[in-house]
Design a protein around this motif. Structure first.
Motif, PDB file in Angstrom:
ATOM      1  N   GLU A 181     -18.774   2.628 -12.582  1.00 29.85           N
ATOM      2  CA  GLU A 181     -18.642   3.652 -13.631  1.00 29.85           C
ATOM      3  C   GLU A 181     -18.901   5.047 -13.076  1.00 29.85           C
ATOM      4  O   GLU A 181     -18.240   6.003 -13.477  1.00 29.85           O
ATOM      5  N   LYS A 182     -19.836   5.172 -12.134  1.00 31.67           N
ATOM      6  CA  LYS A 182     -20.088   6.476 -11.499  1.00 31.67           C
ATOM      7  C   LYS A 182     -18.865   6.957 -10.722  1.00 31.67           C
ATOM      8  O   LYS A 182     -18.678   8.156 -10.530  1.00 31.67           O
ATOM      9  N   LEU A 183     -18.025   6.020 -10.295  1.00 29.38           N
ATOM     10  CA  LEU A 183     -16.786   6.368  -9.584  1.00 29.38           C
ATOM     11  C   LEU A 183     -15.635   6.652 -10.545  1.00 29.38           C
ATOM     12  O   LEU A 183     -14.527   6.961 -10.116  1.00 29.38           O
ATOM     13  N   GLY A 184     -15.883   6.531 -11.846  1.00 32.45           N
ATOM     14  CA  GLY A 184     -14.857   6.842 -12.841  1.00 32.45           C
ATOM     15  C   GLY A 184     -14.164   5.639 -13.449  1.00 32.45           C
ATOM     16  O   GLY A 184     -13.207   5.795 -14.206  1.00 32.45           O
ATOM     17  N   ASN A 192       0.839  -1.195   0.000  1.00 32.69           N
ATOM     18  CA  ASN A 192       0.000   0.000   0.000  1.00 32.69           C
ATOM     19  C   ASN A 192       0.874   1.244   0.000  1.00 32.69           C
ATOM     20  O   ASN A 192       1.476   1.592   0.993  1.00 32.69           O
ATOM     21  N   LYS A 193       0.909   1.890  -1.138  1.00 29.77           N
ATOM     22  CA  LYS A 193       1.644   3.153  -1.256  1.00 29.77           C
ATOM     23  C   LYS A 193       0.736   4.147  -1.971  1.00 29.77           C
ATOM     24  O   LYS A 193       0.429   3.993  -3.151  1.00 29.77           O
ATOM     25  N   ASP A 194       0.291   5.128  -1.235  1.00 29.71           N
ATOM     26  CA  ASP A 194      -0.512   6.216  -1.799  1.00 29.71           C
ATOM     27  C   ASP A 194      -1.848   5.780  -2.388  1.00 29.71           C
ATOM     28  O   ASP A 194      -2.364   6.438  -3.290  1.00 29.71           O
ATOM     29  N   PHE A 195      -2.419   4.673  -1.910  1.00 32.63           N
ATOM     30  CA  PHE A 195      -3.748   4.298  -2.392  1.00 32.63           C
ATOM     31  C   PHE A 195      -4.786   5.101  -1.611  1.00 32.63           C
ATOM     32  O   PHE A 195      -4.746   5.157  -0.391  1.00 32.63           O
ATOM     33  N   SER A 196      -5.718   5.692  -2.313  1.00 26.86           N
ATOM     34  CA  SER A 196      -6.738   6.544  -1.709  1.00 26.86           C
ATOM     35  C   SER A 196      -7.698   5.726  -0.848  1.00 26.86           C
ATOM     36  O   SER A 196      -8.408   4.861  -1.356  1.00 26.86           O
ATOM     37  N   LYS A 197      -7.711   6.037   0.448  1.00 28.02           N
ATOM     38  CA  LYS A 197      -8.660   5.362   1.340  1.00 28.02           C
ATOM     39  C   LYS A 197     -10.089   5.705   0.950  1.00 28.02           C
ATOM     40  O   LYS A 197     -10.984   4.869   1.055  1.00 28.02           O
ATOM     41  N   GLU A 198     -10.301   6.916   0.480  1.00 27.93           N
ATOM     42  CA  GLU A 198     -11.642   7.316   0.056  1.00 27.93           C
ATOM     43  C   GLU A 198     -12.123   6.427  -1.096  1.00 27.93           C
ATOM     44  O   GLU A 198     -13.270   5.971  -1.106  1.00 27.93           O
ATOM     45  N   THR A 199     -11.258   6.181  -2.058  1.00 30.54           N
ATOM     46  CA  THR A 199     -11.624   5.318  -3.181  1.00 30.54           C
ATOM     47  C   THR A 199     -11.928   3.908  -2.695  1.00 30.54           C
ATOM     48  O   THR A 199     -12.901   3.294  -3.125  1.00 30.54           O
ATOM     49  N   LEU A 200     -11.112   3.392  -1.783  1.00 30.70           N
ATOM     50  CA  LEU A 200     -11.353   2.056  -1.251  1.00 30.70           C
ATOM     51  C   LEU A 200     -12.696   2.007  -0.527  1.00 30.70           C
ATOM     52  O   LEU A 200     -13.466   1.057  -0.696  1.00 30.70           O
ATOM     53  N   TYR A 201     -13.007   3.018   0.264  1.00 29.74           N
ATOM     54  CA  TYR A 201     -14.298   3.070   0.949  1.00 29.74           C
ATOM     55  C   TYR A 201     -15.449   3.105  -0.055  1.00 29.74           C
ATOM     56  O   TYR A 201     -16.479   2.456   0.141  1.00 29.74           O
ATOM     57  N   GLN A 202     -15.285   3.870  -1.135  1.00 30.21           N
ATOM     58  CA  GLN A 202     -16.337   3.943  -2.152  1.00 30.21           C
ATOM     59  C   GLN A 202     -16.557   2.572  -2.800  1.00 30.21           C
ATOM     60  O   GLN A 202     -17.704   2.158  -3.013  1.00 30.21           O
ATOM     61  N   LEU A 203     -15.473   1.878  -3.091  1.00 33.44           N
ATOM     62  CA  LEU A 203     -15.591   0.550  -3.699  1.00 33.44           C
ATOM     63  C   LEU A 203     -16.251  -0.442  -2.747  1.00 33.44           C
ATOM     64  O   LEU A 203     -17.136  -1.201  -3.148  1.00 33.44           O
ATOM     65  N   THR A 204     -15.825  -0.423  -1.496  1.00 33.46           N
ATOM     66  CA  THR A 204     -16.403  -1.370  -0.542  1.00 33.46           C
ATOM     67  C   THR A 204     -17.863  -1.012  -0.234  1.00 33.46           C
ATOM     68  O   THR A 204     -18.660  -1.910   0.031  1.00 33.46           O
ATOM     69  N   ASP A 205     -18.215   0.260  -0.302  1.00 32.44           N
ATOM     70  CA  ASP A 205     -19.619   0.647  -0.136  1.00 32.44           C
ATOM     71  C   ASP A 205     -20.484   0.062  -1.257  1.00 32.44           C
ATOM     72  O   ASP A 205     -21.612  -0.373  -1.014  1.00 32.44           O
ATOM     73  N   GLN A 236      -7.663   7.954 -14.302  1.00 33.16           N
ATOM     74  CA  GLN A 236      -7.082   9.048 -13.525  1.00 33.16           C
ATOM     75  C   GLN A 236      -6.256   8.524 -12.347  1.00 33.16           C
ATOM     76  O   GLN A 236      -5.157   8.996 -12.090  1.00 33.16           O
ATOM     77  N   HIS A 237      -6.781   7.536 -11.642  1.00 33.91           N
ATOM     78  CA  HIS A 237      -6.093   7.014 -10.457  1.00 33.91           C
ATOM     79  C   HIS A 237      -5.209   5.799 -10.755  1.00 33.91           C
ATOM     80  O   HIS A 237      -4.509   5.325  -9.862  1.00 33.91           O
ATOM     81  N   LYS A 238      -5.286   5.307 -12.006  1.00 35.38           N
ATOM     82  CA  LYS A 238      -4.473   4.168 -12.456  1.00 35.38           C
ATOM     83  C   LYS A 238      -4.706   2.908 -11.612  1.00 35.38           C
ATOM     84  O   LYS A 238      -3.786   2.221 -11.207  1.00 35.38           O
ATOM     85  N   ILE A 239      -6.001   2.630 -11.358  1.00 36.61           N
ATOM     86  CA  ILE A 239      -6.411   1.473 -10.562  1.00 36.61           C
ATOM     87  C   ILE A 239      -7.037   0.430 -11.483  1.00 36.61           C
ATOM     88  O   ILE A 239      -7.946   0.749 -12.263  1.00 36.61           O
ATOM     89  N   ALA A 240      -6.567  -0.799 -11.372  1.00 38.38           N
ATOM     90  CA  ALA A 240      -7.173  -1.917 -12.095  1.00 38.38           C
ATOM     91  C   ALA A 240      -7.841  -2.843 -11.084  1.00 38.38           C
ATOM     92  O   ALA A 240      -7.298  -3.087 -10.006  1.00 38.38           O
ATOM     93  N   ILE A 241      -9.012  -3.348 -11.460  1.00 36.89           N
ATOM     94  CA  ILE A 241      -9.734  -4.291 -10.612  1.00 36.89           C
ATOM     95  C   ILE A 241     -10.007  -5.555 -11.421  1.00 36.89           C
ATOM     96  O   ILE A 241     -10.515  -5.484 -12.544  1.00 36.89           O
ATOM     97  N   GLU A 242      -9.672  -6.672 -10.825  1.00 37.48           N
ATOM     98  CA  GLU A 242      -9.996  -7.981 -11.396  1.00 37.48           C
ATOM     99  C   GLU A 242     -10.907  -8.694 -10.410  1.00 37.48           C
ATOM    100  O   GLU A 242     -10.606  -8.750  -9.215  1.00 37.48           O
ATOM    101  N   ILE A 243     -12.021  -9.228 -10.899  1.00 35.72           N
ATOM    102  CA  ILE A 243     -12.955  -9.975 -10.065  1.00 35.72           C
ATOM    103  C   ILE A 243     -12.877 -11.437 -10.480  1.00 35.72           C
ATOM    104  O   ILE A 243     -13.086 -11.756 -11.650  1.00 35.72           O
ATOM    105  N   GLU A 244     -12.546 -12.298  -9.537  1.00 37.79           N
ATOM    106  CA  GLU A 244     -12.401 -13.724  -9.818  1.00 37.79           C
ATOM    107  C   GLU A 244     -13.387 -14.531  -8.987  1.00 37.79           C
ATOM    108  O   GLU A 244     -13.748 -14.135  -7.895  1.00 37.79           O
ATOM    109  N   LYS A 245     -13.793 -15.680  -9.526  1.00 36.23           N
ATOM    110  CA  LYS A 245     -14.702 -16.537  -8.779  1.00 36.23           C
ATOM    111  C   LYS A 245     -14.272 -18.000  -8.808  1.00 36.23           C
ATOM    112  O   LYS A 245     -14.323 -18.688  -7.815  1.00 36.23           O
TER     113      LYS A 245
END
Length: 161
Positions: free
Chosen positions: A55-58, A10-23, A85-94
């Motif tokens: 998508e609403k989160l960008g 964890n280096k400079d990851f936005s806690k706000e963004t993480l909270y938005q994703l977990t919400d 903008q934030h250079k975040i990639a998300i992969e969802i696996e099942k």
């Protein structure tokens, strides 16, 4: 707490963004758990469920080089979600978690455009006659086997849904 979160790096990851994703995940918790616990369901159903909120989160959905140049020319890699903008990639696996998680990690490390990677996996998985803590296994496998790989990424977070 839902969802579960492990920070591998964890280096400079936005806690706000993480909270938005977990919400978003918490908002859809019942449906996500239903998909998670149903045999032969695909992670694509979870992607579609959270797509509008992400998508609403960008975030862009199903990102290939045709939609946003993340990988070298000619690459057929795709990430489930990407925030330019934030250079975040998300992969969802099942399913097939062992091989799919390593592929997700490889894709996130391969792109010079990705600085923060998130891999979402089931918190638990029903396997034959037992229940596996796949979230914790994923964390342990990556933390134990990828120390040198993580030099090129600022953050790597595992979220258990």
């Amino acid at each position: 707490m839902y969802p579960n979160i492990y920070y591998i790096k964890n280096k400079d990851f936005s806690k706000e963004t993480l909270y938005q994703l977990t919400d978003v995940l918490a908002k859809h918790r019942e449906e996500i758990i239903k998909f998670r616990d149903t045999k032969n369901e695909k992670s694509k159903k979870i992607e579609i469920l959270v797509k509008d909120d992400f998508e609403k989160l960008g975030f862009l959905h199903s990102v290939t080089n045709d939609t946003y140049p993340l990988f070298k020319k000619g690459s057929l890699f795709e990430v489930d979600f990407y925030h330019p903008q934030h250079k975040i990639a998300i992969e969802i696996e099942k399913s097939n978690l062992y091989s799919k998680v390593w592929l997700a990690l490889y894709k996130e490390l391969e792109s010079k455009e990705i600085k923060h990677g998130i891999i979402m996996v089931p918190s638990i998985k029903y396997s034959k006659s037992k229940v596996e803590n796949t979230f914790q296994l994923t964390y342990q496998r990556i933390i134990s086997n990828s120390v040198n790989l993580l030099k090129n990424i600022d953050s790597l977070i595992i979220i258990g849904y």
